[in-house]
Design a protein around this motif. Structure first.
Motif, short mmCIF file in Angstrom:
data_model
loop_
_atom_site.label_atom_id
_atom_site.label_comp_id
_atom_site.label_asym_id
_atom_site.label_seq_id
_atom_site.Cartn_x
_atom_site.Cartn_y
_atom_site.Cartn_z
N ARG A 291 -7.99 -5.42 -0.45
CA ARG A 291 -6.53 -6.08 -0.73
C ARG A 291 -6.44 -7.03 -1.48
N SER B 10 3.09 8.41 3.67
CA SER B 10 3.44 7.53 3.96
C SER B 10 5.22 6.90 3.25
N ALA C 183 0.95 -1.12 -0.28
CA ALA C 183 0.04 -0.37 -0.33
C ALA C 183 1.13 1.05 0.09
N PRO D 205 -5.48 3.16 2.08
CA PRO D 205 -4.84 1.71 3.03
C PRO D 205 -5.44 0.74 2.95
N GLY D 206 -4.45 0.08 3.03
CA GLY D 206 -4.34 -1.92 2.57
C GLY D 206 -4.96 -2.64 1.79
N ASP E 220 -0.32 6.05 -5.93
CA ASP E 220 -0.74 6.40 -4.72
C ASP E 220 -2.32 5.98 -4.49
N VAL F 64 -0.15 5.24 1.18
CA VAL F 64 -0.45 6.30 1.55
C VAL F 64 0.03 7.15 1.33
N ASN G 52 5.24 5.15 0.28
CA ASN G 52 4.69 6.65 -1.17
C ASN G 52 5.91 7.56 -1.08
#
Length: 355
Positions: A317, A82, A77, A171-172, A168, A79, A85
């Protein structure tokens, strides 16, 4: 009395006949609808076979695009904000673009820029909001033809085409279809363009966008602050709300009808829906894309392409590289490359020609 009874029988027979005719029409309508759905499903499954091409060939290689996708999704992931990313994905994007530049023909060049910006903008999204962002990143590349270059002062403005995707994710989710596959297609299409044994007549700007899921921040940062944004005349945006199948042209405009002429006349597998555009722009679907930013804040016309098959993987996911068919990458890549290379269907419509 006998005459009245006969009239009632005749009337009853006529009603029964009308009911039978109505039932037959209803059955015919159901059968026709079912046939159309079966034909649409068959067309959905009929995708071009993936092809290989040498690194210096000006043809789209679905296997190379898939390798880009696997490398990006292996990060996990991504995000906005983060480490995955802002550092790892940026490193991946720069390295992929350097590989593209290494295979450029002597007639073309590629410049790479890591862009960071802060800003704010209003959106009429959902209940309306002001979107404020700080230091969002993107990786941008500009392909130019070497032949016949003029000085910057003499070069006409707004002669570049923008190709946009985002790396990007929410989340997950590994974000294979949304929108790693778009970035993979864009990178391979760019490689095929700059590898061509002839100079590009007009520049191509590729925006590997690092903050789309935070409600369209990086596209706003690019179009309002980047040094190349003022040269962009039109754009193509690659998106997804599902994995694989046929990508659909679901938004176009709001001006420059020559773009649709190029799409209709140049791409090998056209698939567009005006109904999809009406539904998407009606506000009934609680989603948006960078199309809105380029249109509203850049004053540009463009096209929005997206996959919608297997929508159950969207933002989950399950959105892995294994669920993105090679054939779907090949189909979308063939279309995007042809669109970038396409000449106008009518010589009187556009003045901008992409080769």
């Amino acid at each position: 009395m006998i005459s009245q009874a006969m009239e009632e029988r005749v009337e009853g027979a006529e009603k029964a006949l009308r009911g039978a005719v109505s039932a037959r029409w209803a059955m015919a309508a159901v059968a026709s609808t079912a046939l159309l759905l079966l034909l649409a499903a068959a067309a959905e499954r009929r995708l071009p076979a993936p092809r290989r091409a040498p690194p210096n060939a000006d043809a789209f290689d679905g296997y190379r695009a898939h390798a880009h996708l696997v490398n990006l999704t292996s990060i996990g992931a991504r995000v906005a904000g983060s480490y995955e990313n802002e550092v790892v994905a940026v490193r991946w994007a720069v390295q992929a673009l350097r590989q593209v530049a290494a295979h450029a023909s002597p007639h073309n060049s590629l410049e790479i820029d890591v862009h960071s910006a802060s800003g704010a903008f209003p959106l009429t999204f959902l209940d309306g909001m002001n979107n404020v962002y700080r230091d969002v990143q993107s990786v941008v590349a500009r392909a130019r033809g070497r032949g016949g270059e003029t000085s910057r002062a003499r070069r006409p403005s707004r002669t570049a085409l923008l190709l946009n995707c985002h790396y990007d994710t929410v989340p997950g989710s590994p974000g294979a279809s949304d929108d790693g596959a778009g970035c993979a297609v864009a990178l391979e299409a760019l490689r095929a363009l700059v590898a061509a044994p002839r100079p590009l007549r007009h520049d191509l700007v590729l925006l590997l966008n690092g903050a789309e899921e935070n409600i369209l921040q990086a596209s706003h940062a690019f179009i309002t602050t980047h040094k190349w944004a003022r040269d962009v005349r039109a754009f193509v945006n690659i998106e997804a709300c599902g994995a694989g199948g046929r990508e659909v042209l679901f938004q176009a405009g709001p001006h420059d009808p020559w773009m649709l002429e190029v799409y209709a006349g140049a791409v090998p597998h056209p698939f567009a829906s005006s109904l999809a555009q009406e539904l998407f722009q009606s506000g009934l679907i609680p989603a948006d894309t960078d199309f809105r930013i380029f249109r509203d804040f850049g004053g540009l016309s463009g096209m929005d392409l997206a996959w919608s098959s297997n929508g159950y993987v969207y933002h989950t996911r399950l959105d892995t590289a294994a669920r993105v068919p090679l054939a779907a990458l090949q189909r979308t890549g063939d279309n995007v490359l042809a669109l970038l290379q396409g000449a106008p269907a009518s010589p009187a419509s556009p003045t901008l020609i992409f080769l």
